[in-house]
Design a protein around this motif. Structure first.
Motif, PDB file in Angstrom:
ATOM      1  N   ASP A  22     -19.524  -0.717  22.993  1.00 28.18           N
ATOM      2  CA  ASP A  22     -19.234  -1.269  21.157  1.00 28.18           C
ATOM      3  C   ASP A  22     -17.924  -0.184  20.761  1.00 28.18           C
ATOM      4  O   ASP A  22     -17.132   0.498  21.206  1.00 28.18           O
ATOM      5  N   THR A  23     -17.352  -1.372  19.809  1.00 25.70           N
ATOM      6  CA  THR A  23     -16.179  -1.002  19.915  1.00 25.70           C
ATOM      7  C   THR A  23     -15.804  -0.508  17.904  1.00 25.70           C
ATOM      8  O   THR A  23     -17.299  -1.321  17.549  1.00 25.70           O
ATOM      9  N   VAL A  24     -16.225   0.695  18.044  1.00 25.07           N
ATOM     10  CA  VAL A  24     -15.898   0.982  16.188  1.00 25.07           C
ATOM     11  C   VAL A  24     -15.380   1.180  15.826  1.00 25.07           C
ATOM     12  O   VAL A  24     -13.761   1.241  16.272  1.00 25.07           O
ATOM     13  N   LEU A  25     -14.806   0.880  14.642  1.00 23.31           N
ATOM     14  CA  LEU A  25     -13.254   1.034  13.419  1.00 23.31           C
ATOM     15  C   LEU A  25     -13.545   2.312  12.837  1.00 23.31           C
ATOM     16  O   LEU A  25     -14.750   2.434  11.941  1.00 23.31           O
ATOM     17  N   LYS A  42     -16.202   8.294  21.048  1.00 28.84           N
ATOM     18  CA  LYS A  42     -16.174   8.226  23.031  1.00 28.84           C
ATOM     19  C   LYS A  42     -17.125   8.864  23.784  1.00 28.84           C
ATOM     20  O   LYS A  42     -17.718   8.743  25.139  1.00 28.84           O
ATOM     21  N   ALA A  46     -18.187   4.923  22.963  1.00 27.11           N
ATOM     22  CA  ALA A  46     -18.201   3.107  22.574  1.00 27.11           C
ATOM     23  C   ALA A  46     -17.025   3.379  23.809  1.00 27.11           C
ATOM     24  O   ALA A  46     -16.096   4.416  24.682  1.00 27.11           O
ATOM     25  N   GLY A  47     -17.112   1.872  24.118  1.00 31.36           N
ATOM     26  CA  GLY A  47     -15.824   0.730  24.636  1.00 31.36           C
ATOM     27  C   GLY A  47     -14.811   1.447  24.206  1.00 31.36           C
ATOM     28  O   GLY A  47     -13.481   1.153  24.866  1.00 31.36           O
ATOM     29  N   LYS A  48     -14.270   1.534  22.892  1.00 26.59           N
ATOM     30  CA  LYS A  48     -13.125   0.939  21.782  1.00 26.59           C
ATOM     31  C   LYS A  48     -13.198   1.343  20.862  1.00 26.59           C
ATOM     32  O   LYS A  48     -14.314   1.774  20.307  1.00 26.59           O
ATOM     33  N   VAL A  49     -12.214   1.678  20.162  1.00 22.32           N
ATOM     34  CA  VAL A  49     -12.293   2.868  19.198  1.00 22.32           C
ATOM     35  C   VAL A  49     -11.207   2.961  18.691  1.00 22.32           C
ATOM     36  O   VAL A  49      -9.808   2.534  18.998  1.00 22.32           O
ATOM     37  N   ILE A  50     -10.855   2.509  17.500  1.00 18.83           N
ATOM     38  CA  ILE A  50      -9.658   1.590  16.560  1.00 18.83           C
ATOM     39  C   ILE A  50      -9.993   2.359  15.581  1.00 18.83           C
ATOM     40  O   ILE A  50     -10.733   2.676  14.706  1.00 18.83           O
ATOM     41  N   CYS A  67      -8.211   6.968  20.484  1.00 19.84           N
ATOM     42  CA  CYS A  67      -8.061   6.028  19.434  1.00 19.84           C
ATOM     43  C   CYS A  67      -7.871   4.554  20.451  1.00 19.84           C
ATOM     44  O   CYS A  67      -6.285   4.997  21.872  1.00 19.84           O
ATOM     45  N   ASP A  68      -7.788   3.695  20.778  1.00 19.32           N
ATOM     46  CA  ASP A  68      -7.235   3.064  21.544  1.00 19.32           C
ATOM     47  C   ASP A  68      -6.145   1.731  20.724  1.00 19.32           C
ATOM     48  O   ASP A  68      -6.117   1.663  20.264  1.00 19.32           O
TER      49      ASP A  68
END
Length: 68
Positions: A22-25, A42, A46-50, A67-68
């Motif tokens: 999942d991508t998480v904001l 992470k 989660a795959g991507k963290v913004i 954070c990515d």
């Protein structure tokens, strides 16, 4: 009894039902609860963290977070 930032962050994560990839904001990622969230999501897979912040000074805090 008052909740600690860590307890609050874990409660949010359980509610969010994050799945691997999942991508998480994360809003306010440099604040008391927000600074824990990138690390925890992470761990939850989660795959991507913004992460978002309100000022350039706070953006420096995200450089040491995942954070990515």
């Amino acid at each position: 009894m008052l909740a600690s930032p860590a307890q609050t962050a874990l409660c949010v994560l359980r509610t969010a039902r994050i799945r691997p990839g999942d991508t998480v904001l994360v809003h306010a990622a440099a604040d008391a609860i927000g600074h824990l969230m990138p690390q925890l999501v992470k761990i939850y897979g989660a795959g991507k963290v913004i992460g978002t912040v309100g000022s350039p000074a706070k953006a420096g805090c995200l450089r040491c977070r995942p954070c990515d």
